[in-house]
Structures are given as C-alpha cells and as structure tokens.
Design an enzyme around this catalytic site. Structure first.
Site, short mmCIF file in Angstrom:
data_model
loop_
_atom_site.label_atom_id
_atom_site.label_comp_id
_atom_site.label_asym_id
_atom_site.label_seq_id
_atom_site.Cartn_x
_atom_site.Cartn_y
_atom_site.Cartn_z
N THR A 4 30.36 40.32 46.87
CA THR A 4 31.70 41.33 47.23
C THR A 4 31.97 42.61 47.01
OG1 THR A 4 33.91 40.48 47.98
CG2 THR A 4 33.51 39.90 45.65
N ASN A 5 33.45 42.79 47.03
CA ASN A 5 33.80 44.24 46.85
C ASN A 5 35.34 43.83 46.00
OD1 ASN A 5 35.30 44.26 49.08
ND2 ASN A 5 33.85 43.95 50.04
N HIS A 6 36.13 45.27 46.00
CA HIS A 6 36.77 45.11 45.51
C HIS A 6 38.30 44.99 46.27
CE1 HIS A 6 36.21 45.37 40.96
NE2 HIS A 6 35.35 46.44 41.21
#
Ligand code: CTP
Ligand code: CA
Length: 229
Positions: free
Chosen positions: A33-35
C-alpha cells in the site's frame, strides 16, 4: 458540525471523487500500500456535497468517518477501483482522482501465508502493472466532462505533472511536492499547484478543506468554459 448555509452553486452537478490508498494482497495476511490518508479526497467530496453536488465517493480503506450526503463505494485494490470507476464514469459531469493507486501489484496472491522457513528467493514478490484508471478516463472522456488528476512528486513536480496532464488527457492536475512542509500525506494542510494546459496557479498553504473549495471553484470555471463552446 454547525449548520452553515452554503451557496448551492454545484446543484445538478454529478461529481465522482476517488480517495485513499489501494491495498494489493501479497498473501492472506499481507498487502502492499502507500501512505495516503484519504483526507484530500474526502475534503473534496464533503465540500462538493455542501455546495449541492450529487457526489459519489469511491474510497479505498482509510479509517476516516463515512461522510454523509453522498454515495460511498468502498474498494480495496486498484482492480476494484478500476471497476467501480469505469462502471460509473459515463454519467459524471466531473471526476477527481485524488486516490493514490498502486502502480504495481503482486502478480499472484499466495493462497497460504508465506512462511519464513523458505529461502529469501522463495519470499520474493513478483509484480505486475495495474491499469491506469485516470488514463482510461482521459481516453473515454465525454465532451463536457471535466477530468482532474492529482500528482504526487518528490522532484521535478511541474514537468512531471504537466506530462501527466497531457498524456492522460486531463483538464487540470493538482500537483504537490511531498518534500515541502505542510504538503502531502496525513497532514490537514496542503500546498497545491493547479495546472491547466495554459495556466498555472500556485496556492498558498491552506487546509485541505479550503484547498478543496478552491479546486472546486476551478472545476466549475472549466465546466462553464466547456459548456459555452
Ligand atoms: N492513477 C490512476 N491509476 C493508476 C495510477 C495512478 O488513476 N493505476 C491516477 C492517480 O489517482 C492520480 C494520477 O493518476 O490522480 C497521478 O498519479 P501519480 O502516482 O502521481 O502518477 P503516475 O501516472 O502513476 O506516475 P508515477 O507514479 O510514475 O509518477
Ligand atoms: Ca503512481
């Protein structure tokens, strides 16, 4: 929330906003995923609903409170988001892609949990590209439809964002540089540059909600231009 009278200048406008990160499964317990927090996309959806727009929010997993006065479509992966968005795109007057979509996903999701007893090579994750949802939207854009992308960069922000604007056939792209204080993930403020083919507006530091309203003003301006042609 206090009862504030809002000018309903977006009444009759159908707007789809995507927000948040995607999750790409590696095995039954892990994902890539990412932030992205989803805050910018939720701010746009909420501001537009208050201005009277008919809003569809396509949201990755964020943990933010479910906003009212709009349709919310929950998605997890880039593929889910692709399906949800492409299915609904045709009827939309405006589409804003604030979501942070994975560019790559594991080519396969392991059926069972990957165990540490294997070798490092066994644990390597083979990736494949996801579909670019925004590029699809640009290729299928209706004559009066307004299409807005977001661009997150750590260097060469203007050049890279302009390239995305042209390549994906966007009307406008909201660019932010992750390395500037007050911009980017998780914080409640943003420093945006709104880029159109022949115009650039550098917005000062403001809350994501304020930035959302400035962006919506701009989208309404583009809509008027397109409809008066
Ligand atoms: N986007 C999308 N589908 C993808 C990847 C990106 O719709 N599979 C959209 C994002 O929602 C955003 C815009 O494209 O509105 C730009 O995303 P960004 O990650 O900044 O650019 P990319 O085109 O993916 O290029 P790169 O990550 O290499 O900078
Ligand atoms: Ca990307």
């Amino acid at each position: 929330e206090r009862a504030i009278a809002h000018e309903k200048d977006m009444a009759g406008v159908k707007l789809m906003v995507t927000a948040g990160p995607t999750q790409e499964a590696v095995d039954p317990v892990r994902y890539l995923t990412n932030h992205s927090s989803g805050k910018m996309g939720y701010a746009i959806a909420t501001a537009a609903a208050r201005r009277g727009a008919e809003v569809t929010l396509v949201s990755g997993r964020t943990g933010l409170n479910r906003p009212g006065y709009m349709e919310v479509v929950d998605v997890v992966s880039a593929r889910d988001m692709y399906e949800a968005v492409t299915e609904r795109a045709e009827g939309m007057d405006m589409i804003v892609k604030a979501a942070a979509v994975a560019d790559f996903r594991p080519a396969v999701c392991a059926e069972d949990k990957i165990k540490k007893t294997g070798t490092v090579a066994d644990a390597a994750i083979a990736l494949e590209r996801t579909d670019d949802i925004l590029a699809w939207l640009g290729a299928h854009k209706g004559a009066e439809q307004v299409l807005c992308g977001f661009s997150m960069e750590t260097k060469d922000m203007l050049e890279n964002s302009r390239r995305k604007l042209t390549k994906k056939n966007l009307d406008i792209i909201a660019a932010n540089n992750l390395k500037e204080a007050g911009a980017g993930f998780r914080v409640d403020t943003n420093l945006l540059t709104l880029i159109r083919p022949e115009e650039e507006k550098v917005l000062p530091l403001m809350t994501k909600y304020e930035a959302a309203n400035v962006l919506l003003d701009e989208l309404m301006r583009i809509r008027k231009e397109k409809r008066s042609l």
